[in-house]
Design a protein around this motif. Structure first.
Motif, short mmCIF file in Angstrom:
data_model
loop_
_atom_site.label_atom_id
_atom_site.label_comp_id
_atom_site.label_asym_id
_atom_site.label_seq_id
_atom_site.Cartn_x
_atom_site.Cartn_y
_atom_site.Cartn_z
N LYS A 196 50.15 44.22 45.50
CA LYS A 196 51.52 44.81 45.68
C LYS A 196 52.29 45.25 44.38
CE LYS A 196 52.55 42.66 49.92
NZ LYS A 196 53.60 41.71 50.57
N LEU A 197 51.79 44.73 43.12
CA LEU A 197 52.10 44.94 41.87
C LEU A 197 51.82 46.13 41.10
CD1 LEU A 197 52.78 41.28 40.61
CD2 LEU A 197 54.32 43.05 41.57
N GLY A 198 52.25 46.97 40.44
CA GLY A 198 51.59 48.01 39.62
C GLY A 198 50.83 47.47 38.42
N PRO A 199 50.12 48.30 37.82
CA PRO A 199 49.54 47.80 36.62
C PRO A 199 50.28 47.31 35.55
CG PRO A 199 49.51 50.06 36.62
CD PRO A 199 50.05 49.64 37.69
N ASP A 200 49.52 46.20 34.96
CA ASP A 200 49.97 45.28 33.55
C ASP A 200 49.25 45.72 32.73
OD1 ASP A 200 50.45 43.43 31.81
OD2 ASP A 200 51.48 42.01 33.27
N PRO A 201 49.56 46.19 31.39
CA PRO A 201 48.43 46.44 30.21
C PRO A 201 47.85 45.16 29.89
CG PRO A 201 50.58 47.61 30.02
CD PRO A 201 50.70 46.50 31.16
N LEU A 202 48.46 44.06 29.95
CA LEU A 202 47.68 42.76 29.50
C LEU A 202 46.91 42.30 30.59
CD1 LEU A 202 50.57 41.42 27.31
CD2 LEU A 202 48.48 42.70 26.52
N VAL A 203 46.71 42.79 31.70
CA VAL A 203 46.03 42.12 32.94
C VAL A 203 45.04 43.26 33.31
CG1 VAL A 203 45.95 41.29 35.38
CG2 VAL A 203 47.97 40.88 33.50
N ASP A 204 45.31 44.46 33.37
CA ASP A 204 44.52 45.38 33.82
C ASP A 204 43.63 46.17 32.94
OD1 ASP A 204 45.28 45.60 37.06
OD2 ASP A 204 46.98 45.45 36.12
N ASP A 205 42.34 46.68 33.17
CA ASP A 205 41.80 47.52 32.54
C ASP A 205 42.76 48.82 32.21
OD1 ASP A 205 39.14 48.68 31.31
OD2 ASP A 205 40.00 50.36 32.44
N LEU A 206 42.75 48.85 30.75
CA LEU A 206 43.76 50.03 30.15
C LEU A 206 43.63 51.31 30.86
CD1 LEU A 206 44.33 48.86 26.51
CD2 LEU A 206 46.02 49.05 28.26
N ALA A 207 42.45 51.72 30.81
CA ALA A 207 41.97 53.25 31.34
C ALA A 207 42.39 53.34 32.74
CB ALA A 207 40.53 53.58 31.26
N GLU A 208 41.85 52.21 33.42
CA GLU A 208 42.40 52.09 35.15
C GLU A 208 43.65 52.10 35.54
OE1 GLU A 208 39.92 48.98 36.96
OE2 GLU A 208 37.90 49.90 36.36
N GLY A 209 44.43 51.12 34.66
CA GLY A 209 46.09 51.07 34.66
C GLY A 209 46.54 52.40 34.69
N GLU A 210 46.27 53.22 33.54
CA GLU A 210 46.67 54.39 33.15
C GLU A 210 46.60 55.32 34.48
OE1 GLU A 210 45.82 57.96 30.15
OE2 GLU A 210 45.94 56.06 29.27
N GLU A 211 45.52 55.22 35.05
CA GLU A 211 45.16 56.29 36.02
C GLU A 211 45.94 55.90 37.19
OE1 GLU A 211 43.64 59.16 35.72
OE2 GLU A 211 43.13 58.49 33.71
#
Length: 332
Positions: free
Chosen positions: A186-201
């Motif tokens: 339910k949470l949005g992307p976290d730059p320290l957890v998620d792949d940065l490119a996927e999180g950006e998208e």
């Protein structure tokens, strides 16, 4: 409210000092007695931080979820071993957005995490408070072990040499592995957890499809994880973006810039313990900024003061019951 950098720092302390050890759990306050009884005597095996939430796993597929909320704090005592990724061996912590500078630790009179806010870079018997207001715990006694319970402690986790006391959280509950995955989903992307490119998208897609003002979207933890009131104001100023702009009207490249800037500032926050949002400071200016929030931010907490760039008076307004600081001239 602790923002994402604080929770990641807390998780790192758990990884260094609690994970891999059998834990005695109790609820001195009594409000988490049943949950403490379940994890008492189990080994802590993993810790995760996602945005403003921390998840601590124990053997037997039992997870503890903690959200500190507005007033929560963890107090560590005993032998505390600092995470080496956020402190150097000589007892100093260098800044991350300046080149060729290694500064002695300084302390923030406002109580925000200082460079040495989570102990010295060695094992030492200390009391350390980890929250957005990081100060020594009044009434603590370094000579007594286990340390006496001070105040309303929701949960105490105790190993042979380290204790962690939780006070005032918004959430403190046990979850199954499936519960944890559902919460994180339910949470949005976290730059320290998620792949940065996927999180950006994911971030770009979420922002660009909503008519909600960008000043609200940045605080929506389902859109992006970890951003609170300070980072919200500073990110918007650094992007020179009017906080009232509907998300779907923010140019795509500017949305991507927000994500990349958040990724950068979050790393700085984790490594220094400070929500440092000003760049290219000389060593003396950097030291002042680390010691005083008044010298650390572009607009946050500067209502009525002149903008550092254009001189226009910084505005303070309410946005969804939270204080928003911004410059109506630069951010238009």
């Amino acid at each position: 409210m602790p923002e994402g950098h604080s929770v990641h720092r807390i998780a790192r302390q758990f990884d260094r000092n609690i994970v891999g050890r059998e834990v005695s759990a109790s609820s001195p306050q009594g409000r988490f007695a049943e949950g403490a009884a379940v994890i008492d005597g189990r080994e802590a095996i993993e810790v995760r931080a996602v945005g403003k939430q921390m998840f601590l796993a124990f053997d037997g597929d039992v997870w503890l979820r903690v959200h500190l909320g507005m007033y929560g704090a963890w107090d560590f005592a005993g032998e505390i071993e600092i995470d080496p990724t956020i402190a150097s061996a000589n007892g100093r912590m260098g800044q991350t957005n300046q080149r060729g500078t290694d500064l002695d630790a300084v302390y923030d009179a406002a109580g925000e995490n200082s460079l040495s806010s989570i102990g010295a870079p060695r094992k030492t018997r200390v009391h350390v408070r980890m929250s957005e207001q990081t100060r020594g715990l009044e009434g603590a006694d370094d000579t007594e072990w286990p340390p006496p319970v001070v105040g309303q402690v929701r949960l105490r986790l105790l190993t042979a040499v380290t204790s962690a006391d939780l006070r005032g959280p918004t959430a403190c509950e046990l979850q199954t592995p499936d519960d944890v995955q559902a919460t994180i989903a339910k949470l949005g992307p976290d730059p320290l957890v998620d792949d940065l490119a996927e999180g950006e998208e994911r971030f770009v897609a979420a922002v660009r499809r909503k008519p909600t003002p960008i000043g609200l979207l940045l605080m929506d933890q389902s859109v992006v994880s970890g951003i609170g009131n300070v980072y919200r104001a500073e990110l918007l100023y650094r992007a020179l973006l009017d906080p009232h702009t509907p998300g779907k009207l923010v140019p795509e490249e500017l949305v991507r810039q927000l994500w990349r800037d958040w990724s950068r500032l979050l790393v700085i926050g984790v490594e220094t313990g400070q929500m440092m949002t000003m760049d290219d400071l000389d060593p003396e200016a950097y030291r002042r900024a680390m010691a005083s929030r008044d010298d650390r931010h572009w607009v946050y907490h500067r209502a009525g003061l002149p903008c550092r760039v254009c001189g226009t008076e910084i505005v303070l307004e309410e946005m969804a019951a939270r204080k928003l600081y911004w410059c109506p001239n630069c951010q238009k």
